[in-house]
Scaffold this motif. Structure first.
Motif, PDB file in Angstrom:
ATOM      1  N   ALA A 164       2.301   0.438 -12.399  1.00 16.06           N
ATOM      2  CA  ALA A 164       1.928  -0.900 -12.842  1.00 16.06           C
ATOM      3  C   ALA A 164       1.354  -1.659 -11.656  1.00 16.06           C
ATOM      4  N   ILE A 165       0.178  -2.243 -11.832  1.00 17.04           N
ATOM      5  CA  ILE A 165      -0.459  -3.002 -10.765  1.00 17.04           C
ATOM      6  C   ILE A 165      -0.590  -4.461 -11.189  1.00 17.04           C
ATOM      7  N   SER A 166      -0.200  -5.370 -10.299  1.00 18.80           N
ATOM      8  CA  SER A 166      -0.312  -6.804 -10.567  1.00 18.80           C
ATOM      9  C   SER A 166      -0.483  -7.524  -9.247  1.00 18.80           C
ATOM     10  N   ASN A 167      -1.386  -8.481  -9.215  1.00 13.92           N
ATOM     11  CA  ASN A 167      -1.676  -9.228  -8.004  1.00 13.92           C
ATOM     12  C   ASN A 167      -1.960  -8.264  -6.853  1.00 13.92           C
ATOM     13  N   SER A 168      -1.085  -8.224  -5.874  1.00 13.75           N
ATOM     14  CA  SER A 168      -1.307  -7.363  -4.710  1.00 13.75           C
ATOM     15  C   SER A 168      -0.195  -6.338  -4.567  1.00 13.75           C
ATOM     16  N   MET A 169       0.312  -5.831  -5.693  1.00 15.07           N
ATOM     17  CA  MET A 169       1.415  -4.885  -5.635  1.00 15.07           C
ATOM     18  C   MET A 169       1.286  -3.822  -6.717  1.00 15.07           C
ATOM     19  N   ILE A 170       1.724  -2.610  -6.381  1.00 17.99           N
ATOM     20  CA  ILE A 170       1.822  -1.515  -7.344  1.00 17.99           C
ATOM     21  C   ILE A 170       3.244  -0.979  -7.305  1.00 17.99           C
ATOM     22  N   GLU A 171       3.815  -0.723  -8.472  1.00 14.82           N
ATOM     23  CA  GLU A 171       5.134  -0.091  -8.539  1.00 14.82           C
ATOM     24  C   GLU A 171       5.069   1.112  -9.466  1.00 14.82           C
ATOM     25  N   TRP A 172       5.841   2.158  -9.098  1.00 17.80           N
ATOM     26  CA  TRP A 172       5.869   3.371  -9.910  1.00 17.80           C
ATOM     27  C   TRP A 172       7.142   4.144  -9.626  1.00 17.80           C
ATOM     28  N   ASN A 173       7.386   5.166 -10.438  1.00 17.61           N
ATOM     29  CA  ASN A 173       8.533   6.041 -10.245  1.00 17.61           C
ATOM     30  C   ASN A 173       8.041   7.458 -10.082  1.00 17.61           C
ATOM     31  N   TYR A 174       8.591   8.156  -9.090  1.00 20.26           N
ATOM     32  CA  TYR A 174       8.195   9.545  -8.878  1.00 20.26           C
ATOM     33  C   TYR A 174       9.377  10.333  -8.340  1.00 20.26           C
ATOM     34  N   ASN A 175       9.644  11.455  -8.983  1.00 23.25           N
ATOM     35  CA  ASN A 175      10.703  12.360  -8.538  1.00 23.25           C
ATOM     36  C   ASN A 175      12.053  11.650  -8.431  1.00 23.25           C
ATOM     37  N   GLY A 176      12.306  10.714  -9.342  1.00 21.56           N
ATOM     38  CA  GLY A 176      13.579  10.020  -9.373  1.00 21.56           C
ATOM     39  C   GLY A 176      13.678   8.827  -8.457  1.00 21.56           C
ATOM     40  N   ALA A 177      12.633   8.543  -7.688  1.00 21.68           N
ATOM     41  CA  ALA A 177      12.650   7.410  -6.761  1.00 21.68           C
ATOM     42  C   ALA A 177      11.713   6.311  -7.249  1.00 21.68           C
ATOM     43  N   ASP A 178      12.067   5.069  -6.929  1.00 19.68           N
ATOM     44  CA  ASP A 178      11.221   3.921  -7.258  1.00 19.68           C
ATOM     45  C   ASP A 178      10.403   3.538  -6.035  1.00 19.68           C
ATOM     46  N   PHE A 179       9.109   3.303  -6.245  1.00 17.73           N
ATOM     47  CA  PHE A 179       8.212   2.952  -5.149  1.00 17.73           C
ATOM     48  C   PHE A 179       7.586   1.587  -5.409  1.00 17.73           C
ATOM     49  N   TYR A 180       7.437   0.805  -4.323  1.00 24.50           N
ATOM     50  CA  TYR A 180       6.783  -0.497  -4.381  1.00 24.50           C
ATOM     51  C   TYR A 180       5.825  -0.597  -3.201  1.00 24.50           C
ATOM     52  N   LEU A 181       4.563  -0.820  -3.489  1.00 23.59           N
ATOM     53  CA  LEU A 181       3.547  -0.945  -2.452  1.00 23.59           C
ATOM     54  C   LEU A 181       2.930  -2.335  -2.545  1.00 23.59           C
ATOM     55  N   ALA A 182       2.948  -3.087  -1.433  1.00 23.23           N
ATOM     56  CA  ALA A 182       2.450  -4.455  -1.463  1.00 23.23           C
ATOM     57  C   ALA A 182       1.563  -4.741  -0.260  1.00 23.23           C
ATOM     58  N   SER A 183       0.495  -5.492  -0.492  1.00 29.39           N
ATOM     59  CA  SER A 183      -0.396  -5.906   0.591  1.00 29.39           C
ATOM     60  C   SER A 183      -1.307  -7.019   0.101  1.00 29.39           C
ATOM     61  N   ASP A 184      -1.513  -8.033   0.959  1.00 32.73           N
ATOM     62  CA  ASP A 184      -2.477  -9.084   0.635  1.00 32.73           C
ATOM     63  C   ASP A 184      -3.771  -8.881   1.419  1.00 32.73           C
ATOM     64  N   GLN A 185      -3.890  -7.713   2.073  1.00 28.82           N
ATOM     65  CA  GLN A 185      -5.077  -7.424   2.866  1.00 28.82           C
ATOM     66  C   GLN A 185      -5.879  -6.240   2.311  1.00 28.82           C
ATOM     67  N   LEU A 186      -5.191  -5.321   1.636  1.00 28.20           N
ATOM     68  CA  LEU A 186      -5.895  -4.213   1.006  1.00 28.20           C
ATOM     69  C   LEU A 186      -6.640  -4.706  -0.231  1.00 28.20           C
ATOM     70  N   THR A 187      -7.837  -4.161  -0.479  1.00 26.12           N
ATOM     71  CA  THR A 187      -8.520  -4.444  -1.730  1.00 26.12           C
ATOM     72  C   THR A 187      -7.785  -3.719  -2.860  1.00 26.12           C
ATOM     73  N   ARG A 188      -8.126  -4.044  -4.074  1.00 31.08           N
ATOM     74  CA  ARG A 188      -7.499  -3.386  -5.222  1.00 31.08           C
ATOM     75  C   ARG A 188      -7.719  -1.874  -5.156  1.00 31.08           C
ATOM     76  N   GLU A 189      -8.950  -1.466  -4.826  1.00 27.33           N
ATOM     77  CA  GLU A 189      -9.263  -0.035  -4.753  1.00 27.33           C
ATOM     78  C   GLU A 189      -8.479   0.644  -3.642  1.00 27.33           C
ATOM     79  N   GLU A 190      -8.337  -0.021  -2.497  1.00 28.05           N
ATOM     80  CA  GLU A 190      -7.589   0.551  -1.373  1.00 28.05           C
ATOM     81  C   GLU A 190      -6.098   0.644  -1.700  1.00 28.05           C
TER      82      GLU A 190
END
Length: 338
Positions: A298-324
């Motif tokens: 799920a992507i919203s504003n400047s963050m993406i969250e997902w689940n993989y292999n039983g772990a929860d991941f959160y990636l956030a940045s106000d400097q990366l473009t959406r594509e990056e």
């Protein structure tokens, strides 16, 4: 003499019209036939194999699509080599959900899926791409109608075109090749069967009607697992470098916070749970559903969250473009350090 010439010309023109009528269909007539079939059908079931060459190694997924008229969908994505990360995209009158059966975990999206992006495994999405591209190319082979069209991938501008092969007898897709900017196929979806107007039960699109295997149930007992989790690092960092790694103890597990510094700084958080609740329910997210290749996020504003292999991941940045931001998230599973 003139009369004989007129008769001959009329015969030639008549023959040409007759041959055209008996010959191959035009692009417009094929599109109309596909659209009519889609409007009149009550739904469909199809199975497909999707091959993705977006990383170092080719990934192969089995896809099963159920569609019922009035906007009901059930798309099961499975990978035999990575069964714990199998997921189901479900759309019913309550919304759009992404379910991970092995974890009994669901995300609910406030989303316009599948209308907001190209979907290479959905009949109506392919037809919509054909209809929207006024410059699409049309060819006819011995067994297929071939459309080359633009795509509408919100999350990936590097896949601008696609080739859609349509069966000349059934007017259903049999093969889709998604092409990169060099016209090379990166994603290939091969349909194995296509059943029109199947029968559906009321529970086929219900959120709580996804039976688990014995192995799945064993993992959802709430007991501690013996699995050793690996820390995952992104292969693509947009030039940023890892500056700090902080590990915190949380309820039922561990949280790892990675800080990357540079012109395009970002933070990656991983949470590993030692126990899995027997009934996790669903988590509602306001972001847009996005295909990361290894999982649905799920992507919203400047963050993406997902689940993989039983772990929860959160990636956030106000400097990366959406594509990056998306590219970093996609690359997380490509480099594994234990």
């Amino acid at each position: 003499m003139m009369k004989r010439l007129t008769i001959t010309l009329a015969i030639v023109l008549g023959a040409a019209v007759f041959l055209q009528a008996c010959g191959e269909k035009s692009q417009e007539s094929v599109m109309k036939r596909m659209d009519k079939q889609l409007q009149e059908m009550k739904g469909y079931k199809t199975k497909a194999e999707m091959r993705m060459n977006t990383g170092k190694e080719e990934q192969v997924y089995q896809i099963e699509v159920w569609h019922k008229k009035d906007d009901f969908y059930r798309v099961a994505l499975s990978n035999q080599e990575d069964e714990k990360n199998n997921q189901v995209i479900l759309k019913n009158e309550d919304g759009v959900f992404v379910v991970t059966p092995a974890l009994d975990k669901s995300f609910k999206f406030q989303s316009e899926w599948p209308e907001n992006s190209s979907q290479s495994y959905l009949y109506q999405s392919l037809l919509n791409d054909i209809q929207q591209d006024k410059e699409s190319n049309f060819q006819v082979t011995d067994t297929h109608y071939l459309f080359t069209t633009k795509t509408n991938y919100q999350s990936n501008n590097n896949l601008p075109y696609q080739e859609i092969y349509v069966d000349k007898k059934t007017y259903t897709p049999v093969l889709v090749k998604v092409l990169d900017t060099d016209q090379k196929p990166v994603v290939e979806v091969k349909f194995e069967q296509f059943q029109l107007n199947p029968e559906f039960n009321e529970k086929d699109f219900a959120l709580d009607d996804h039976p688990q295997t014995d192995e799945d149930k064993a993992e959802n007992t709430g007991e501690k697992t013996e699995q050793v989790f690996s820390i995952m690092y992104p292969e693509f960092t947009a030039g940023a470098e890892l500056q700090e790694e902080k590990e915190l103890t949380i309820e039922n597990g561990t949280r790892l916070i990675m800080t990357y510094d540079g012109e395009k700084a970002f933070t990656l958080v991983q949470e590993h749970k030692e126990t899995v609740p027997s009934s996790a329910g669903f988590t509602e997210v306001s972001g847009e559903m996005i295909d990361l290749g290894h999982s649905i996020g799920a992507i919203s504003n400047s963050m993406i969250e997902w689940n993989y292999n039983g772990a929860d991941f959160y990636l956030a940045s106000d400097q990366l473009t959406r594509e990056e931001l998306i590219e970093v998230a996609k690359s997380v599973v490509q480099q594994e350090v234990k």
